[in-house]
Scaffold this motif. Structure first.
Motif, PDB file in Angstrom:
ATOM      1  N   PRO A   1       0.736  -1.086  -0.025  1.00 52.28           N
ATOM      2  CA  PRO A   1      -0.019  -0.008  -0.029  1.00 52.28           C
ATOM      3  C   PRO A   1       0.659   1.446   0.214  1.00 52.28           C
ATOM      4  CG  PRO A   1      -0.809  -1.556   1.554  1.00 52.28           C
ATOM      5  CD  PRO A   1       0.372  -2.171   1.104  1.00 52.28           C
ATOM      6  N   GLY A   2       0.636   1.973  -0.905  1.00 53.28           N
ATOM      7  CA  GLY A   2       1.468   3.465  -0.964  1.00 53.28           C
ATOM      8  C   GLY A   2       2.651   3.434  -1.616  1.00 53.28           C
ATOM      9  N   LYS A   3       3.172   2.160  -2.110  1.00 53.48           N
ATOM     10  CA  LYS A   3       4.416   2.041  -2.614  1.00 53.48           C
ATOM     11  C   LYS A   3       4.346   1.727  -4.113  1.00 53.48           C
ATOM     12  CE  LYS A   3       6.605   0.958   1.443  1.00 53.48           C
ATOM     13  NZ  LYS A   3       7.677  -0.071   2.532  1.00 53.48           N
ATOM     14  N   GLU A   4       5.505   1.904  -4.814  1.00 52.06           N
ATOM     15  CA  GLU A   4       5.382   1.272  -6.250  1.00 52.06           C
ATOM     16  C   GLU A   4       5.718  -0.254  -6.364  1.00 52.06           C
ATOM     17  OE1 GLU A   4       5.093   5.015  -7.595  1.00 52.06           O
ATOM     18  OE2 GLU A   4       5.448   3.440  -8.983  1.00 52.06           O
ATOM     19  N   HIS A   5       5.805  -0.533  -7.609  1.00 54.77           N
ATOM     20  CA  HIS A   5       5.758  -2.198  -7.628  1.00 54.77           C
ATOM     21  C   HIS A   5       7.187  -2.462  -7.358  1.00 54.77           C
ATOM     22  CE1 HIS A   5       2.073  -1.953 -10.196  1.00 54.77           C
ATOM     23  NE2 HIS A   5       1.823  -3.396  -9.593  1.00 54.77           N
ATOM     24  N   GLU A   6       7.284  -3.414  -6.774  1.00 59.07           N
ATOM     25  CA  GLU A   6       8.881  -3.998  -6.477  1.00 59.07           C
ATOM     26  C   GLU A   6       9.109  -5.236  -7.116  1.00 59.07           C
ATOM     27  OE1 GLU A   6      11.091  -5.055  -2.099  1.00 59.07           O
ATOM     28  OE2 GLU A   6       8.857  -5.238  -2.287  1.00 59.07           O
ATOM     29  N   PHE A   7      10.433  -5.487  -7.671  1.00 57.19           N
ATOM     30  CA  PHE A   7      10.813  -6.739  -8.382  1.00 57.19           C
ATOM     31  C   PHE A   7      10.902  -7.643  -7.167  1.00 57.19           C
ATOM     32  CE2 PHE A   7      12.909  -9.745 -10.611  1.00 57.19           C
ATOM     33  CZ  PHE A   7      14.071 -10.057 -10.022  1.00 57.19           C
ATOM     34  N   VAL A   8      10.397  -8.955  -7.406  1.00 56.68           N
ATOM     35  CA  VAL A   8      10.715 -10.045  -6.634  1.00 56.68           C
ATOM     36  C   VAL A   8      11.578 -11.218  -6.815  1.00 56.68           C
ATOM     37  CG1 VAL A   8       9.406 -11.618  -5.180  1.00 56.68           C
ATOM     38  CG2 VAL A   8       8.387  -9.549  -5.423  1.00 56.68           C
ATOM     39  N   ALA A   9      11.312 -11.694  -8.155  1.00 58.89           N
ATOM     40  CA  ALA A   9      11.972 -12.667  -8.733  1.00 58.89           C
ATOM     41  C   ALA A   9      11.612 -12.572 -10.257  1.00 58.89           C
ATOM     42  CB  ALA A   9      11.302 -13.885  -8.128  1.00 58.89           C
ATOM     43  N   ALA A  10      12.889 -13.222 -10.998  1.00 58.94           N
ATOM     44  CA  ALA A  10      12.518 -13.416 -12.419  1.00 58.94           C
ATOM     45  C   ALA A  10      12.973 -14.801 -12.911  1.00 58.94           C
ATOM     46  CB  ALA A  10      13.356 -12.392 -13.114  1.00 58.94           C
ATOM     47  N   ILE A  11      12.582 -15.219 -13.830  1.00 55.40           N
ATOM     48  CA  ILE A  11      13.163 -16.474 -14.373  1.00 55.40           C
ATOM     49  C   ILE A  11      13.177 -16.347 -16.009  1.00 55.40           C
ATOM     50  CG2 ILE A  11      10.732 -17.348 -14.662  1.00 55.40           C
ATOM     51  CD1 ILE A  11      11.551 -20.058 -14.089  1.00 55.40           C
TER      52      ILE A  11
ATOM     53  N   ALA B   1       1.804  -7.765   0.493  1.00 51.69           N
ATOM     54  CA  ALA B   1       1.286  -7.159  -0.813  1.00 51.69           C
ATOM     55  C   ALA B   1       0.545  -7.394  -1.906  1.00 51.69           C
ATOM     56  CB  ALA B   1       2.674  -6.572  -1.364  1.00 51.69           C
ATOM     57  N   ILE B   2       0.311  -6.961  -2.885  1.00 50.64           N
ATOM     58  CA  ILE B   2      -0.533  -7.335  -4.007  1.00 50.64           C
ATOM     59  C   ILE B   2       0.731  -7.957  -4.961  1.00 50.64           C
ATOM     60  CG2 ILE B   2      -1.718  -6.837  -6.094  1.00 50.64           C
ATOM     61  CD1 ILE B   2      -3.209  -4.809  -4.526  1.00 50.64           C
ATOM     62  N   TYR B   3       0.673  -9.122  -5.319  1.00 53.17           N
ATOM     63  CA  TYR B   3       1.621  -9.770  -6.117  1.00 53.17           C
ATOM     64  C   TYR B   3       1.049 -10.046  -7.714  1.00 53.17           C
ATOM     65  CZ  TYR B   3       4.593 -10.914  -2.090  1.00 53.17           C
ATOM     66  OH  TYR B   3       5.350 -10.807  -0.820  1.00 53.17           O
ATOM     67  N   SER B   4       1.938  -9.457  -8.595  1.00 54.78           N
ATOM     68  CA  SER B   4       1.535  -9.492  -9.912  1.00 54.78           C
ATOM     69  C   SER B   4       2.908 -10.175 -10.744  1.00 54.78           C
ATOM     70  CB  SER B   4       1.191  -8.342 -10.573  1.00 54.78           C
ATOM     71  OG  SER B   4       0.223  -7.624  -9.580  1.00 54.78           O
ATOM     72  N   CYS B   5       2.548 -10.692 -11.907  1.00 52.95           N
ATOM     73  CA  CYS B   5       3.324 -11.398 -12.754  1.00 52.95           C
ATOM     74  C   CYS B   5       3.603 -10.349 -14.090  1.00 52.95           C
ATOM     75  CB  CYS B   5       3.093 -12.725 -13.316  1.00 52.95           C
ATOM     76  SG  CYS B   5       1.538 -13.038 -14.043  1.00 52.95           S
ATOM     77  N   ASN B   6       4.361 -10.448 -14.874  1.00 50.47           N
ATOM     78  CA  ASN B   6       4.901  -9.513 -15.957  1.00 50.47           C
ATOM     79  C   ASN B   6       6.005 -10.195 -16.671  1.00 50.47           C
ATOM     80  OD1 ASN B   6       4.656  -7.386 -17.664  1.00 50.47           O
ATOM     81  ND2 ASN B   6       3.948  -5.969 -16.012  1.00 50.47           N
ATOM     82  N   ALA B   7       5.978  -9.869 -17.808  1.00 47.57           N
ATOM     83  CA  ALA B   7       7.356 -10.087 -18.727  1.00 47.57           C
ATOM     84  C   ALA B   7       8.290  -9.142 -18.190  1.00 47.57           C
ATOM     85  CB  ALA B   7       6.823  -9.916 -20.278  1.00 47.57           C
ATOM     86  N   ARG B   8       9.484  -9.416 -18.180  1.00 48.31           N
ATOM     87  CA  ARG B   8      10.566  -8.596 -17.974  1.00 48.31           C
ATOM     88  C   ARG B   8      11.487  -8.262 -18.862  1.00 48.31           C
ATOM     89  NH1 ARG B   8      13.268  -7.270 -13.251  1.00 48.31           N
ATOM     90  NH2 ARG B   8      15.503  -7.546 -13.316  1.00 48.31           N
ATOM     91  N   GLY B   9      11.665  -7.218 -19.436  1.00 46.59           N
ATOM     92  CA  GLY B   9      12.514  -6.488 -20.475  1.00 46.59           C
ATOM     93  C   GLY B   9      13.817  -5.887 -19.825  1.00 46.59           C
ATOM     94  N   LEU B  10      14.651  -5.379 -20.694  1.00 40.80           N
ATOM     95  CA  LEU B  10      15.799  -4.797 -20.281  1.00 40.80           C
ATOM     96  C   LEU B  10      15.605  -3.720 -19.214  1.00 40.80           C
ATOM     97  CD1 LEU B  10      17.895  -4.670 -23.324  1.00 40.80           C
ATOM     98  CD2 LEU B  10      18.186  -6.281 -21.602  1.00 40.80           C
ATOM     99  N   SER B  11      14.551  -2.879 -19.349  1.00 39.82           N
ATOM    100  CA  SER B  11      14.229  -1.962 -18.817  1.00 39.82           C
ATOM    101  C   SER B  11      13.207  -1.990 -17.564  1.00 39.82           C
ATOM    102  CB  SER B  11      13.807  -0.601 -19.341  1.00 39.82           C
ATOM    103  OG  SER B  11      12.739  -0.704 -20.362  1.00 39.82           O
ATOM    104  N   GLY B  12      12.765  -3.259 -17.532  1.00 43.36           N
ATOM    105  CA  GLY B  12      11.833  -3.485 -16.307  1.00 43.36           C
ATOM    106  C   GLY B  12      10.687  -4.243 -17.033  1.00 43.36           C
TER     107      GLY B  12
END
Length: 118
Positions: free
Chosen positions: A41-51, A92-103
């Motif tokens: 709450p009140g924060k930006e999306h934070e990276f957790v893990a990538a594959i 937090a609310i956890y979401s998935c996304n494709a991960r590019g060079l800039s996020g």
């Protein structure tokens, strides 16, 4: 963009475990590095893990190393996040996304709420 539906969140006591799923549709995720992100709450999306697309390489935020494990099943067009030893600060609310060079590449979906009680 590929649509995603995240699931598996819930309320858990500190020290507990949850397994999150991210099911994709409308396209394949097999060629993308995929990531889990979280937003408190009140924060930006934070990276957790990538594959990596082939699942052979993973990376984690320092805050979750040793406690979370990311995996994927390209045949099911789905990625997972196994979370253990959960802490209240993992809430937090956890979401998935494709991960590019800039996020993250795609628009954010609804995600799945994880709440860890102390």
């Amino acid at each position: 963009q590929v649509q995603r539906v995240e699931s598996g969140g819930g309320l858990v006591q500190a020290g507990g475990s949850l397994r999150l799923s991210c099911a994709a549709s409308g396209g394949t995720i097999s060629s993308y590095s995929m990531g889990w992100y979280r937003q408190a709450p009140g924060k930006e999306h934070e990276f957790v893990a990538a594959i990596h697309p082939n699942g052979g390489s993973t990376r984690y935020a320092d805050s979750v190393k040793g406690r979370f494990t990311i995996s994927r099943d390209n045949a099911k067009n789905t990625i997972y996040l196994q979370m253990s030893s959960l802490k209240p600060e993992d809430t937090a609310i956890y979401s998935c996304n494709a991960r590019g060079l800039s996020g993250p590449i795609w628009d954010w979906g609804q995600g799945t709420q994880v709440t860890v009680s102390s």
